[in-house]
Design an enzyme around this catalytic site. Structure first.
Site, PDB file in Angstrom:
ATOM      1  N   ASP A  46       0.669  -1.547  -0.153  1.00 45.60           N
ATOM      2  CA  ASP A  46       0.018   0.214   0.078  1.00 45.60           C
ATOM      3  C   ASP A  46       0.933   1.898   0.145  1.00 45.60           C
ATOM      4  O   ASP A  46       1.659   1.599   1.366  1.00 45.60           O
ATOM      5  CB  ASP A  46      -1.109   0.231   1.031  1.00 45.60           C
ATOM      6  CG  ASP A  46      -1.807   1.121   1.335  1.00 45.60           C
ATOM      7  OD1 ASP A  46      -2.750   1.377   0.527  1.00 45.60           O
ATOM      8  OD2 ASP A  46      -1.958   2.243   1.807  1.00 45.60           O
ATOM      9  N   TYR A  51       3.225   9.646  -0.361  1.00 47.49           N
ATOM     10  CA  TYR A  51       4.087   9.103   0.291  1.00 47.49           C
ATOM     11  C   TYR A  51       6.246   8.806  -0.420  1.00 47.49           C
ATOM     12  O   TYR A  51       6.913   8.735  -0.050  1.00 47.49           O
ATOM     13  CB  TYR A  51       4.359   7.471   0.830  1.00 47.49           C
ATOM     14  CG  TYR A  51       2.808   7.055   1.272  1.00 47.49           C
ATOM     15  CD1 TYR A  51       2.522   8.326   1.644  1.00 47.49           C
ATOM     16  CD2 TYR A  51       2.278   5.663   1.443  1.00 47.49           C
ATOM     17  CE1 TYR A  51       0.837   7.613   2.130  1.00 47.49           C
ATOM     18  CE2 TYR A  51       1.240   5.414   1.263  1.00 47.49           C
ATOM     19  CZ  TYR A  51       0.366   6.324   2.418  1.00 47.49           C
ATOM     20  OH  TYR A  51      -0.817   6.166   2.915  1.00 47.49           O
ATOM     21  N   LYS A  76      -2.781   5.642  -4.255  1.00 48.32           N
ATOM     22  CA  LYS A  76      -3.301   6.582  -4.492  1.00 48.32           C
ATOM     23  C   LYS A  76      -3.105   8.131  -4.940  1.00 48.32           C
ATOM     24  O   LYS A  76      -2.263   8.533  -4.930  1.00 48.32           O
ATOM     25  CB  LYS A  76      -3.569   6.766  -2.707  1.00 48.32           C
ATOM     26  CG  LYS A  76      -3.552   5.487  -1.493  1.00 48.32           C
ATOM     27  CD  LYS A  76      -3.797   6.454  -0.202  1.00 48.32           C
ATOM     28  CE  LYS A  76      -3.641   4.263   0.257  1.00 48.32           C
ATOM     29  NZ  LYS A  76      -2.693   4.582   0.312  1.00 48.32           N
ATOM     30  N   HIS A 109      -7.662   9.629  -1.776  1.00 48.09           N
ATOM     31  CA  HIS A 109      -7.084   9.311  -0.753  1.00 48.09           C
ATOM     32  C   HIS A 109      -7.552  10.393   0.789  1.00 48.09           C
ATOM     33  O   HIS A 109      -7.607   8.986   1.388  1.00 48.09           O
ATOM     34  CB  HIS A 109      -5.086   9.704  -0.643  1.00 48.09           C
ATOM     35  CG  HIS A 109      -4.192   9.928   0.092  1.00 48.09           C
ATOM     36  ND1 HIS A 109      -2.804  10.025  -0.103  1.00 48.09           N
ATOM     37  CD2 HIS A 109      -4.406   9.139   1.388  1.00 48.09           C
ATOM     38  CE1 HIS A 109      -2.475   9.373   0.882  1.00 48.09           C
ATOM     39  NE2 HIS A 109      -3.343   9.574   1.922  1.00 48.09           N
TER      40      HIS A 109
HETATM   41  N1  NAP Z   1      -5.270   6.286   4.080  1.00 44.90           N
HETATM   42  C1  NAP Z   1      -4.720   6.897   4.199  1.00 44.90           C
HETATM   43  O1  NAP Z   1      -5.215   8.425   4.791  1.00 44.90           O
HETATM   44  C2  NAP Z   1      -3.637   6.479   5.119  1.00 44.90           C
HETATM   45  C3  NAP Z   1      -2.749   7.198   6.693  1.00 44.90           C
HETATM   46  C4  NAP Z   1      -2.322   7.000   7.231  1.00 44.90           C
HETATM   47  C5  NAP Z   1      -1.522   5.440   7.030  1.00 44.90           C
HETATM   48  N2  NAP Z   1      -1.771   4.738   5.994  1.00 44.90           N
HETATM   49  C6  NAP Z   1      -1.462   3.269   5.129  1.00 44.90           C
HETATM   50  O2  NAP Z   1      -1.165   2.597   6.437  1.00 44.90           O
HETATM   51  C7  NAP Z   1      -0.380   2.108   7.081  1.00 44.90           C
HETATM   52  C8  NAP Z   1      -0.381   2.076   8.240  1.00 44.90           C
HETATM   53  O3  NAP Z   1      -0.877   3.050   8.553  1.00 44.90           O
HETATM   54  P1  NAP Z   1       0.705   3.681   9.848  1.00 44.90           P
HETATM   55  O4  NAP Z   1       1.600   3.543   9.513  1.00 44.90           O
HETATM   56  O5  NAP Z   1       0.321   5.046  10.088  1.00 44.90           O
HETATM   57  O6  NAP Z   1       0.820   2.611  11.452  1.00 44.90           O
HETATM   58  P2  NAP Z   1       0.636   1.639  11.729  1.00 44.90           P
HETATM   59  O7  NAP Z   1       1.025   0.024  11.188  1.00 44.90           O
HETATM   60  O8  NAP Z   1      -0.681   1.026  12.930  1.00 44.90           O
HETATM   61  O9  NAP Z   1       2.211   1.345  12.397  1.00 44.90           O
HETATM   62  C9  NAP Z   1       3.269   1.958  11.972  1.00 44.90           C
HETATM   63  C10 NAP Z   1       4.287   1.842  12.818  1.00 44.90           C
HETATM   64  O10 NAP Z   1       4.988   0.911  14.145  1.00 44.90           O
HETATM   65  C11 NAP Z   1       6.150   0.327  13.989  1.00 44.90           C
HETATM   66  N3  NAP Z   1       5.512  -1.012  14.286  1.00 44.90           N
HETATM   67  C12 NAP Z   1       4.849  -1.638  13.220  1.00 44.90           C
HETATM   68  N4  NAP Z   1       5.179  -3.149  13.468  1.00 44.90           N
HETATM   69  C13 NAP Z   1       5.228  -3.564  14.481  1.00 44.90           C
HETATM   70  C14 NAP Z   1       6.095  -3.986  15.388  1.00 44.90           C
HETATM   71  N5  NAP Z   1       5.230  -5.225  15.128  1.00 44.90           N
HETATM   72  N6  NAP Z   1       5.778  -3.495  16.516  1.00 44.90           N
HETATM   73  C15 NAP Z   1       6.749  -2.592  17.483  1.00 44.90           C
HETATM   74  N7  NAP Z   1       6.317  -1.936  16.556  1.00 44.90           N
HETATM   75  C16 NAP Z   1       5.833  -1.977  14.710  1.00 44.90           C
HETATM   76  C17 NAP Z   1       6.639   0.685  13.057  1.00 44.90           C
HETATM   77  O11 NAP Z   1       7.666   1.041  13.098  1.00 44.90           O
HETATM   78  P3  NAP Z   1       8.716  -0.020  12.376  1.00 44.90           P
HETATM   79  O12 NAP Z   1       8.699   0.241  10.523  1.00 44.90           O
HETATM   80  O13 NAP Z   1      10.265   1.095  12.915  1.00 44.90           O
HETATM   81  O14 NAP Z   1       8.560  -1.036  11.935  1.00 44.90           O
HETATM   82  C18 NAP Z   1       5.541   2.001  12.822  1.00 44.90           C
HETATM   83  O15 NAP Z   1       6.180   3.323  13.551  1.00 44.90           O
HETATM   84  C19 NAP Z   1       0.885   3.532   6.318  1.00 44.90           C
HETATM   85  O16 NAP Z   1       1.957   3.149   6.352  1.00 44.90           O
HETATM   86  C20 NAP Z   1      -0.204   3.261   4.859  1.00 44.90           C
HETATM   87  O17 NAP Z   1       0.387   2.690   3.971  1.00 44.90           O
HETATM   88  C21 NAP Z   1      -3.211   5.482   5.634  1.00 44.90           C
END
Ligand code: NAP
Length: 276
Positions: A46, A51, A76, A109
């Protein structure tokens, strides 16, 4: 559930239920991160124009050693490119940066209601799908009224709505709207950006199953029929987050996590009022 599942879109295509999010994965490390994820078993990535890593993502997909059809790629359209002409141009640019023959899923988005362009933009995504370089079209951060408006005005339903969703913010009303229309729910920040990992209820369930908190949260999403895209650029955590197909949360675990839902649990912007 013992292996990666696919969920069906209403347009006949399908999406791997667990994918890798790459927000904040720099373009310089995106290709090796994606190769590591695909070697681990992920088949769904994704990304987004915003990004700033589509080039590295495309390189990772092209060099992973698997046929293109085995990997599902989402990107997106960013808010300042809404409107027909800008959307067509932005899609071309994403397409070139990714360097793939086609994109599996293209999303608006944010609805950005302040711009007043999301209906026109949705009509343009319908054109793009007809043209064939994108296989499925959907939206992100749409609230029920935005969904109803694009469906009323075009008769075309998005296949998916990608929204903030995690145990502290479970979006039950929005999921009812999705169910009514046959739209899948995809969850961003599923780990609450890491903030949920020391939650006592989740840690209790994790201890019971001898799993990590992240694995339990991802499992909760899968068992709720949600598409889930945890982000990591760390090789160990990429593996940890995929290692979720050999245990099952029971009803009491699901209830304990389900009970964490809160009206105040949102951590990102509210799409109704966000003005970026
Ligand atoms: N459509 C939208 O508006 C929107 C908004 C936000 C996000 N997104 C998408 O959703 C995806 C996920 O959301 P997100 O990146 O905001 O948050 P998330 O997946 O909830 O959390 C990511 C964070 O958690 C850490 N992490 C991941 N796995 C872990 C584990 N097993 N243990 C400890 N820490 C862990 C990561 O660090 P490390 O990388 O250091 O492991 C990072 O800091 C994004 O990457 C993006 O593709 C979309």
């Amino acid at each position: 559930m013992t292996e990666q599942a696919f969920l069906e879109f209403h347009d006949g295509n399908r999406i791997p239920q667990l994918g890798l999010g790459v927000f904040k994965t720099g373009d310089d490390i995106a290709a090796p991160t994606i190769r590591k994820a695909i070697e681990t078993g992920y088949r769904h990535i994704d990304t987004a124009a915003m990004y700033d890593n589509e080039k590295g993502v495309g390189e990772g997909v092209r060099t992973c050693g698997l046929p293109r059809e085995e990997i599902f790629v989402t990107t997106k359209l960013w808010n300042d490119n809404q409107g027909r002409d800008k959307t067509l141009k932005a899609f071309d640019e994403s397409f070139k940066r990714l360097g793939l023959d086609y994109i599996d899923l293209y999303l608006i988005h944010w609805p950005a209601p302040n711009r007043g362009l999301y209906v026109e933009t949705w009509k343009t995504l319908i054109e793009l799908k007809a043209e064939g370089r994108v296989r499925s079209i959907g939206v992100s951060n749409f609230c029920p009224e935005h969904l109803e408006k694009i469906i009323d005005e075009t008769g075309v339903k998005p296949v998916i709505n990608q929204v903030e969703l995690h145990p502290l913010f479970q979006q039950k009303k929005l999921r009812e709207t999705h169910a009514k229309h046959g739209i899948l729910t995809e969850c961003w920040s599923p780990l609450g950006r890491g903030e949920l990992l020391d939650n006592p209820a989740i840690m209790g369930v994790a201890k019971k199953h001898d799993r990590t908190a992240a694995q339990v949260i991802i499992r909760w999403h899968l068992q709720n029929g949600l598409v889930v895209i945890p982000k990591s650029s760390n090789p160990e955590r990429i593996e940890e987050n995929f290692n979720v197909f050999d245990f099952i949360l029971d009803d009491s675990d699901m209830r304990a996590i389900g009970g964490l839902d809160s009206a105040l649990g949102r951590i990102g912007p509210d799409p109704m009022t966000a003005t970026f």
